[in-house]
Design a protein around this motif. Structure first.
Motif, PDB file in Angstrom:
ATOM      1  N   ARG A 256     -10.409 -32.000  65.798  1.00  0.00           N
ATOM      2  CA  ARG A 256     -10.901 -33.285  66.292  1.00  0.00           C
ATOM      3  C   ARG A 256     -10.653 -33.459  67.789  1.00  0.00           C
ATOM      4  O   ARG A 256     -11.355 -34.217  68.447  1.00  0.00           O
ATOM      5  CB  ARG A 256     -10.301 -34.418  65.482  1.00  0.00           C
ATOM      6  N   TRP A 298     -13.317 -29.174  50.838  1.00  0.00           N
ATOM      7  CA  TRP A 298     -12.942 -30.259  51.740  1.00  0.00           C
ATOM      8  C   TRP A 298     -12.313 -31.434  50.992  1.00  0.00           C
ATOM      9  O   TRP A 298     -11.340 -32.014  51.466  1.00  0.00           O
ATOM     10  CB  TRP A 298     -14.165 -30.732  52.519  1.00  0.00           C
ATOM     11  N   SER A 302      -8.532 -32.666  51.699  1.00  0.00           N
ATOM     12  CA  SER A 302      -8.336 -34.001  52.277  1.00  0.00           C
ATOM     13  C   SER A 302      -7.818 -35.021  51.274  1.00  0.00           C
ATOM     14  O   SER A 302      -7.242 -36.045  51.663  1.00  0.00           O
ATOM     15  CB  SER A 302      -9.661 -34.512  52.854  1.00  0.00           C
ATOM     16  N   ALA A 304      -9.810 -36.785  49.656  1.00  0.00           N
ATOM     17  CA  ALA A 304     -10.794 -37.870  49.757  1.00  0.00           C
ATOM     18  C   ALA A 304     -11.492 -38.101  48.432  1.00  0.00           C
ATOM     19  O   ALA A 304     -11.864 -37.154  47.722  1.00  0.00           O
ATOM     20  CB  ALA A 304     -11.829 -37.542  50.832  1.00  0.00           C
ATOM     21  N   ASP A 309     -13.808 -41.779  53.278  1.00  0.00           N
ATOM     22  CA  ASP A 309     -12.526 -41.092  53.472  1.00  0.00           C
ATOM     23  C   ASP A 309     -12.734 -39.686  54.020  1.00  0.00           C
ATOM     24  O   ASP A 309     -12.010 -39.223  54.912  1.00  0.00           O
ATOM     25  CB  ASP A 309     -11.766 -40.992  52.149  1.00  0.00           C
ATOM     26  N   LEU A 310     -13.717 -38.998  53.466  1.00  0.00           N
ATOM     27  CA  LEU A 310     -13.989 -37.637  53.892  1.00  0.00           C
ATOM     28  C   LEU A 310     -14.444 -37.604  55.351  1.00  0.00           C
ATOM     29  O   LEU A 310     -14.034 -36.745  56.136  1.00  0.00           O
ATOM     30  CB  LEU A 310     -15.061 -37.001  52.991  1.00  0.00           C
ATOM     31  N   TRP A 313     -11.460 -38.101  57.634  1.00  0.00           N
ATOM     32  CA  TRP A 313     -10.665 -36.882  57.704  1.00  0.00           C
ATOM     33  C   TRP A 313     -11.331 -35.835  58.587  1.00  0.00           C
ATOM     34  O   TRP A 313     -10.673 -35.128  59.361  1.00  0.00           O
ATOM     35  CB  TRP A 313     -10.468 -36.345  56.282  1.00  0.00           C
TER      36      TRP A 313
END
Length: 316
Positions: A256, A298, A302, A304, A309-310, A313
């Motif tokens: 990120r 994923w 995560s 999620a 939410d995903l 993340w």
């Protein structure tokens, strides 16, 4: 000289076979009054038959297989459009034609393109320092903004409309149908949300010229700077955020901090961009290059249980 492909598997076998293509291409090039030069296959998995031609050119033959019908004409139209606008290092279209203009429905279009200097960013990426990666992320954001700022010309718009008469929304709807039909996704927590997705309701931004497949293998680097963007065969016209997906997932590896630097270079403020994360997660799932296949991994990583939410993340 005729091309005789009985099945798709035959094409797979001869895609990189210069001895198969050379007589066909030499005949076509001679008809276009182009000098004959040595031809060497370009290694790697790809849709089209690609060859180095001499020392400074690339010769491509566009296939009817693997989505080739949908991208026919988009690469040369996009490159011509970008050349007119200037400011973006892309291959020059030197010539184009067809191998069998009279004999069958698919004419086997070919294009002779200028060769750009540099090595792919994908091959240079692993040993780079964090600072070097951040520098490339910022530069890539700056360059992609210039590509997205190009106004699609008449030839490019007409070519895309011939494939998708209703535009980008039609493409996304087709992708949604394909993803929804993947039975292996039914076990993941976000599957019901995927079924309820409505691509037509997205904020689409301006009708930008999209590369469509911008990962590290299509970015060239020389002397520590980006020297070219190549392979526009999957170009589209639509929401600029669609192009962010392979960059973040394949080049940045979901880092990120790199994505934040890329956004700075691009000049976009995620906090004020309408439905920013919603659009990114939707394009991740509906992207042409199958990122939906990673959803199980994923969601497990995560934890999620919702797409929101995903997205948080993934994108921050």
């Amino acid at each position: 000289m005729a091309i005789r492909f009985l099945v798709e598997d035959h094409y797979r076998k001869v895609r990189g076979d210069a001895s198969f293509w050379r007589p066909l291409l030499e005949e076509a090039l001679q008809q276009s009054q182009i000098s004959i030069e040595p031809m060497t296959p370009i290694e790697g998995e790809g849709t089209n038959a690609n060859f180095w031609y001499g020392t400074d050119k690339v010769l491509k033959v566009y296939t009817p297989f693997f989505g080739g019908r949908e991208s026919r004409g988009m690469e040369t139209a996009a490159l011509k459009n970008l050349a007119l606008e200037g400011g973006v290092p892309v291959p020059k279209v030197l010539a184009k034609g067809e191998l069998e203009p009279l004999e069958r429905e698919w004419k086997w279009p070919w294009a002779l393109l200028g060769r750009l200097p540099g090595r792919t960013l994908a091959t240079l990426w692993p040993p780079l320092t964090a600072s070097e990666r951040h520098g490339f992320a910022f530069e890539l954001g700056t360059m992609l903004r210039r590509i997205h700022g190009v106004v699609p010309g008449g030839e490019l718009s007409r070519t895309y409309q011939s494939v998708w008469p209703k535009g980008f929304a039609e493409f996304l709807t087709r992708q949604h149908q394909l993803v929804s039909a993947q039975s292996d996704l039914a076990v993941i927590p976000v599957y019901e949300e995927i079924l309820r997705m409505s691509p037509a309701g997205l904020v689409s931004g301006w009708p930008a010229l999209l590369h469509g497949d911008l990962d590290g293998s299509h970015i060239l680097v020389e002397s520590g700077k980006i020297s070219g963007i190549i392979d526009f065969g999957d170009a589209k016209l639509g929401d600029p955020l669609y192009d962010f997906i392979p960059i973040h997932h394949d080049l940045f590896g979901l880092d990120r901090s790199l994505f934040a630097e890329f956004l700075k270079g691009y000049g976009i403020d995620a906090a004020t961009e309408p439905r920013f994360r919603d659009r990114l997660i939707t394009y991740t799932i509906l992207h042409e290059w199958g990122f939906a296949g990673r959803l199980s991994k994923w969601t497990s990583q995560s934890g999620a249980t919702t797409l929101g939410d995903l997205a948080l993340w993934m994108w921050g």
